[in-house]
Design a protein around this motif. Sequence first.
Motif, mmCIF file in Angstrom:
data_model
loop_
_atom_site.group_PDB
_atom_site.id
_atom_site.type_symbol
_atom_site.label_atom_id
_atom_site.label_comp_id
_atom_site.label_asym_id
_atom_site.label_seq_id
_atom_site.Cartn_x
_atom_site.Cartn_y
_atom_site.Cartn_z
ATOM 1 N N LEU A 1 -21.379 -65.899 -1.479
ATOM 2 C CA LEU A 1 -20.170 -66.465 -1.207
ATOM 3 C C LEU A 1 -19.624 -66.412 -2.696
ATOM 4 O O LEU A 1 -18.349 -65.904 -3.127
ATOM 5 N N ALA A 2 -20.290 -67.135 -3.572
ATOM 6 C CA ALA A 2 -19.903 -67.298 -4.782
ATOM 7 C C ALA A 2 -19.596 -66.093 -5.474
ATOM 8 O O ALA A 2 -18.727 -65.834 -6.363
ATOM 9 N N HIS A 3 -20.520 -65.076 -5.403
ATOM 10 C CA HIS A 3 -20.517 -63.498 -5.892
ATOM 11 C C HIS A 3 -19.263 -62.930 -5.371
ATOM 12 O O HIS A 3 -18.477 -62.376 -6.244
ATOM 13 N N GLU A 4 -18.947 -63.081 -4.160
ATOM 14 C CA GLU A 4 -17.694 -62.462 -3.578
ATOM 15 C C GLU A 4 -16.614 -62.902 -4.410
ATOM 16 O O GLU A 4 -15.512 -62.368 -4.306
ATOM 17 N N TYR A 5 -16.281 -64.078 -4.779
ATOM 18 C CA TYR A 5 -15.054 -64.707 -5.253
ATOM 19 C C TYR A 5 -15.357 -64.672 -6.871
ATOM 20 O O TYR A 5 -14.153 -64.925 -7.384
ATOM 21 N N GLU A 6 -16.264 -63.986 -7.465
ATOM 22 C CA GLU A 6 -16.181 -64.004 -8.842
ATOM 23 C C GLU A 6 -15.145 -63.267 -9.407
ATOM 24 O O GLU A 6 -14.727 -63.430 -10.504
ATOM 25 N N VAL A 7 -14.444 -62.083 -8.613
ATOM 26 C CA VAL A 7 -13.144 -61.650 -8.946
ATOM 27 C C VAL A 7 -12.207 -62.457 -9.475
ATOM 28 O O VAL A 7 -11.404 -62.139 -10.127
ATOM 29 N N LEU A 8 -12.136 -63.647 -8.901
ATOM 30 C CA LEU A 8 -10.975 -64.812 -9.120
ATOM 31 C C LEU A 8 -11.319 -65.726 -10.307
ATOM 32 O O LEU A 8 -10.373 -66.269 -10.935
ATOM 33 N N PHE A 9 -12.494 -65.711 -10.843
ATOM 34 C CA PHE A 9 -13.002 -66.727 -11.776
ATOM 35 C C PHE A 9 -12.118 -66.099 -13.364
ATOM 36 O O PHE A 9 -11.797 -67.169 -13.835
ATOM 37 N N PRO A 10 -11.880 -65.001 -13.482
ATOM 38 C CA PRO A 10 -10.955 -64.585 -14.700
ATOM 39 C C PRO A 10 -9.608 -65.355 -14.530
ATOM 40 O O PRO A 10 -8.888 -66.038 -15.323
ATOM 41 N N ARG B 1 -9.641 -54.640 -7.400
ATOM 42 C CA ARG B 1 -8.512 -54.370 -6.366
ATOM 43 C C ARG B 1 -8.935 -54.481 -4.912
ATOM 44 O O ARG B 1 -8.596 -55.148 -4.129
ATOM 45 N N GLU B 2 -10.100 -53.282 -4.849
ATOM 46 C CA GLU B 2 -10.631 -53.314 -3.374
ATOM 47 C C GLU B 2 -11.575 -54.705 -3.106
ATOM 48 O O GLU B 2 -11.298 -55.060 -2.008
ATOM 49 N N HIS B 3 -11.981 -55.198 -3.944
ATOM 50 C CA HIS B 3 -12.903 -56.408 -3.653
ATOM 51 C C HIS B 3 -11.811 -57.565 -3.134
ATOM 52 O O HIS B 3 -11.991 -58.434 -2.369
ATOM 53 N N LEU B 4 -10.908 -57.625 -4.144
ATOM 54 C CA LEU B 4 -9.706 -58.754 -3.663
ATOM 55 C C LEU B 4 -9.041 -58.206 -2.419
ATOM 56 O O LEU B 4 -8.882 -59.315 -1.721
ATOM 57 N N PHE B 5 -8.660 -57.014 -1.990
ATOM 58 C CA PHE B 5 -8.248 -56.854 -0.777
ATOM 59 C C PHE B 5 -8.953 -57.076 0.327
ATOM 60 O O PHE B 5 -8.426 -57.840 1.278
ATOM 61 N N ILE C 1 -11.227 -59.894 0.391
ATOM 62 C CA ILE C 1 -11.267 -61.064 0.394
ATOM 63 C C ILE C 1 -9.797 -61.518 1.191
ATOM 64 O O ILE C 1 -9.866 -62.502 2.140
ATOM 65 N N ILE C 2 -8.793 -61.006 0.658
ATOM 66 C CA ILE C 2 -7.436 -61.416 1.447
ATOM 67 C C ILE C 2 -7.459 -60.949 2.731
ATOM 68 O O ILE C 2 -6.886 -61.651 3.601
ATOM 69 N N PHE C 3 -7.634 -59.693 3.126
ATOM 70 C CA PHE C 3 -7.446 -59.121 4.363
ATOM 71 C C PHE C 3 -8.732 -59.760 5.362
ATOM 72 O O PHE C 3 -7.938 -60.077 6.530
ATOM 73 N N ASN C 4 -9.608 -60.335 5.222
ATOM 74 C CA ASN C 4 -10.587 -60.941 6.054
ATOM 75 C C ASN C 4 -10.164 -62.429 6.304
ATOM 76 O O ASN C 4 -10.954 -63.301 6.678
ATOM 77 N N ASN C 5 -9.056 -62.946 5.546
ATOM 78 C CA ASN C 5 -8.672 -64.202 5.318
ATOM 79 C C ASN C 5 -7.354 -64.546 6.542
ATOM 80 O O ASN C 5 -6.380 -64.529 6.195
#
Length: 179
Positions: free
Chosen positions: A8-17, A76-80, A82-86
Amino acid sequence: MKNNKSNLAHEYEVLFPLVNLLLFDNSDSLDFESNYEKLSDNFIEAIKTTNPTEIEDNFFTNRVYFYLKELSPKEREHLFIIIFNNDAYISTLTITNLFLNDITPDEKNTFSIQNKIIIDLLNFREEAKLSKSILLYFTIYFLSIFEYKFSDSKTITKFEYDDLIHNLTNLKEPSLNGF
């Protein structure tokens, strides 16, 4: 979403920056050589405003736009995903749109608004096009950073930073209260 906390932490790494960009005006990773880091003057000023995440040209939106524009197609794909599955985000945004536009919340209107949200997400993923739907996700998700009670108004301790990141990665679906 995967149940494993490290995944889960790995999935959200795209948001850390973006967390770093908001707090420190720099998206680089931190090493916390000392036990604290200075918060940026811009972040300190933003906390003092009545609504630092208001959707207009301000500190928060400028940082989010900069962050989103710099993402690679893979990010962007990774973030998509995350958002799409929310589901909570999609539902919150749908209800918000219905309410703000004084639209009857029937099945047809709800479906139409959800389609618009999905189209916005696809346009972001494919063409890096930004929309209020994308920005609202970040507004909902990052609101608690501005409400966090730091032990010092000008610095963040390693514990506080880790706590923010922990809250970000443990929350499966953001609420209107932030992380």
